[in-house]
Every structure is written in C-alpha cells, then in structure tokens.
Scaffold this motif. Structure first.
Motif, PDB file in Angstrom:
ATOM      1  N   SER A   1       2.389 -11.354   2.780  1.00  0.00           N
ATOM      2  CA  SER A   1       2.658  -9.909   2.947  1.00  0.00           C
ATOM      3  C   SER A   1       1.227  -9.345   3.784  1.00  0.00           C
ATOM      4  O   SER A   1       1.552  -8.873   4.897  1.00  0.00           O
ATOM      5  N   ALA A   2       0.045  -9.710   3.370  1.00  0.00           N
ATOM      6  CA  ALA A   2      -1.219  -9.231   4.031  1.00  0.00           C
ATOM      7  C   ALA A   2      -1.304  -9.805   5.527  1.00  0.00           C
ATOM      8  O   ALA A   2      -1.556  -9.377   6.576  1.00  0.00           O
TER       9      ALA A   2
ATOM     10  N   ALA B   1      -5.720 -12.252  13.488  1.00  0.00           N
ATOM     11  CA  ALA B   1      -6.627 -11.647  12.478  1.00  0.00           C
ATOM     12  C   ALA B   1      -6.636 -12.779  11.294  1.00  0.00           C
ATOM     13  O   ALA B   1      -7.681 -12.839  10.705  1.00  0.00           O
ATOM     14  N   VAL B   2      -5.664 -13.478  11.069  1.00  0.00           N
ATOM     15  CA  VAL B   2      -5.663 -14.354   9.679  1.00  0.00           C
ATOM     16  C   VAL B   2      -6.590 -15.388  10.349  1.00  0.00           C
ATOM     17  O   VAL B   2      -7.467 -16.083   9.375  1.00  0.00           O
ATOM     18  N   THR B   3      -6.663 -15.910  11.513  1.00  0.00           N
ATOM     19  CA  THR B   3      -7.640 -16.916  11.738  1.00  0.00           C
ATOM     20  C   THR B   3      -9.058 -16.655  11.734  1.00  0.00           C
ATOM     21  O   THR B   3      -9.762 -17.288  11.333  1.00  0.00           O
ATOM     22  N   GLY B   4      -9.196 -15.216  12.303  1.00  0.00           N
ATOM     23  CA  GLY B   4     -10.377 -14.552  12.259  1.00  0.00           C
ATOM     24  C   GLY B   4     -10.962 -14.585  10.659  1.00  0.00           C
ATOM     25  O   GLY B   4     -12.070 -14.653  10.418  1.00  0.00           O
TER      26      GLY B   4
ATOM     27  N   LEU C   1      -5.602  -8.950  -5.437  1.00  0.00           N
ATOM     28  CA  LEU C   1      -5.031 -10.242  -5.349  1.00  0.00           C
ATOM     29  C   LEU C   1      -4.924 -11.035  -6.636  1.00  0.00           C
ATOM     30  O   LEU C   1      -3.762 -11.351  -7.163  1.00  0.00           O
ATOM     31  N   THR C   2      -5.957 -10.723  -7.455  1.00  0.00           N
ATOM     32  CA  THR C   2      -6.070 -11.689  -8.649  1.00  0.00           C
ATOM     33  C   THR C   2      -5.322 -10.960  -9.882  1.00  0.00           C
ATOM     34  O   THR C   2      -4.812 -11.499 -10.863  1.00  0.00           O
ATOM     35  N   ASN C   3      -5.142  -9.347  -9.555  1.00  0.00           N
ATOM     36  CA  ASN C   3      -4.866  -8.555 -10.739  1.00  0.00           C
ATOM     37  C   ASN C   3      -3.230  -9.263 -10.659  1.00  0.00           C
ATOM     38  O   ASN C   3      -2.723  -9.233 -11.949  1.00  0.00           O
ATOM     39  N   ALA C   4      -2.599  -9.664  -9.661  1.00  0.00           N
ATOM     40  CA  ALA C   4      -1.238 -10.197  -9.872  1.00  0.00           C
ATOM     41  C   ALA C   4      -1.065 -11.261 -10.761  1.00  0.00           C
ATOM     42  O   ALA C   4       0.034 -11.461 -11.341  1.00  0.00           O
ATOM     43  N   ILE C   5      -2.022 -12.006 -11.088  1.00  0.00           N
ATOM     44  CA  ILE C   5      -1.913 -13.062 -12.104  1.00  0.00           C
ATOM     45  C   ILE C   5      -2.418 -13.119 -13.320  1.00  0.00           C
ATOM     46  O   ILE C   5      -2.266 -13.803 -14.230  1.00  0.00           O
TER      47      ILE C   5
END
Length: 170
Positions: free
Chosen positions: A133-134, A142-145, A37-41
């Motif tokens: 995307s994820a 799943a996001v709530t979990g 995730l942080t590689n993107a920035i």
C-alpha cells in the motif's frame, strides 16, 4: 489540533536535506513507519508468546532454509546468548528444527517446520499488505529512492550479506 492530510506529511525534501531538521524528520519517519509496520504483526506474535526477534529469525530462516546458526547471528546482529533464547523458544513451539551439516557435522542448519512456515507466511502477508500500500502510494521512483537510503544505512561490510539474500530469490 491540526488536520494533517497525506500530502502534508509527504512534503518533498528541501534542497537543504542535510540540515538537522531534515535529518530529524527522516529519523522520526523511520521510527513511526517501522512502529506502525510492525504493529501489524506484534499482536499475532504476542498470541504465540513471541516477539520481534523471533519474527526476524523466522523471516531469515524462511528466506534461506538450512541457514547456519552462525549466519543467522550475522544477519540478526545479536549476541549468541540472545539468539540461543530465541531459538530455544522457536524449537519449543515446534516452529524451527535444527539438523547437522552434511560436510561439517558440527554445523547447525536451521529450517522452519510446517507450522513455522505457516506462521512466517501469515506474518509476511500482513507486512506485505502494509508495504504494498505504501509503495503504491509513493510510486516506483520513490520506492527506489527509499531502497537507496536504506542500503546507505547498511555498513559496507554487511552489504554483501544483504545482496546475497536478494540473489537467493531471483
């Protein structure tokens, strides 16, 4: 070398999810996920001569304009000395300004400049694309979990601070 499809990576947690193997899998996924995730920035930050601590400061100042230095210290959980270096860099690059508080003139309030706001927004867009995307792949449940797990990692004493960030935008 084994071909690993997304379904192989996304195996459900076993009913023995508290076992060492399952905990290690979670730790590894956190490490790898955060790194990707942080590689993107990171590349954009490096072009600016900045690092992740600078980005975190920009992010929270953008979330709460006129954030006090003391509150930023609490959010970032870093030393005064480390924050001092970060803020010095951000000031020198004309990304952040500091003004005195209205009620307490000793208070230092932080705000992004136009260029700071532009940079933070560009960085956020990159993070947003990856997370969106994820999230879309995982689904709402799943996001709530995932959020519940992350909230569980935040110490009870710091949860109000996290909640306050959320209510700032609603």
């Amino acid at each position: 070398m084994t071909d690993v499809s997304s379904s192989a990576v996304s195996l459900p947690a076993s009913s023995l999810f508290m076992r060492e193997d399952e905990i290690r899998r979670g730790v590894e996924l956190l490490y790898f996920g955060y790194t990707r995730l942080t590689n993107a920035i990171d590349q954009e930050l490096a072009k600016q001569g900045l690092g992740r601590a600078h980005h975190r400061a920009l992010y929270f100042i953008a979330r709460q304009p006129d954030l006090t230095v003391g509150d930023l210290l609490k959010l970032l959980a870093i030393t005064k000395q480390s924050l001092g270096r970060v803020l010095k860099d951000l000031h020198e690059r004309d990304l952040v300004i500091t003004k005195s508080g209205i009620v307490d003139r000793r208070q230092k309030l932080l705000r992004l400049t136009d260029s700071g706001s532009k940079l933070e927004q560009e960085l956020f867009q990159q993070l947003s694309q990856k997370l969106s995307s994820a999230y879309a792949s995982a689904g709402q449940e799943a996001v709530t979990g995932f959020w519940h797990v992350l909230e569980g990692l935040v110490p009870e004493a710091d949860r109000q601070m996290v909640f306050d960030l959320r209510k700032e935008r609603t």
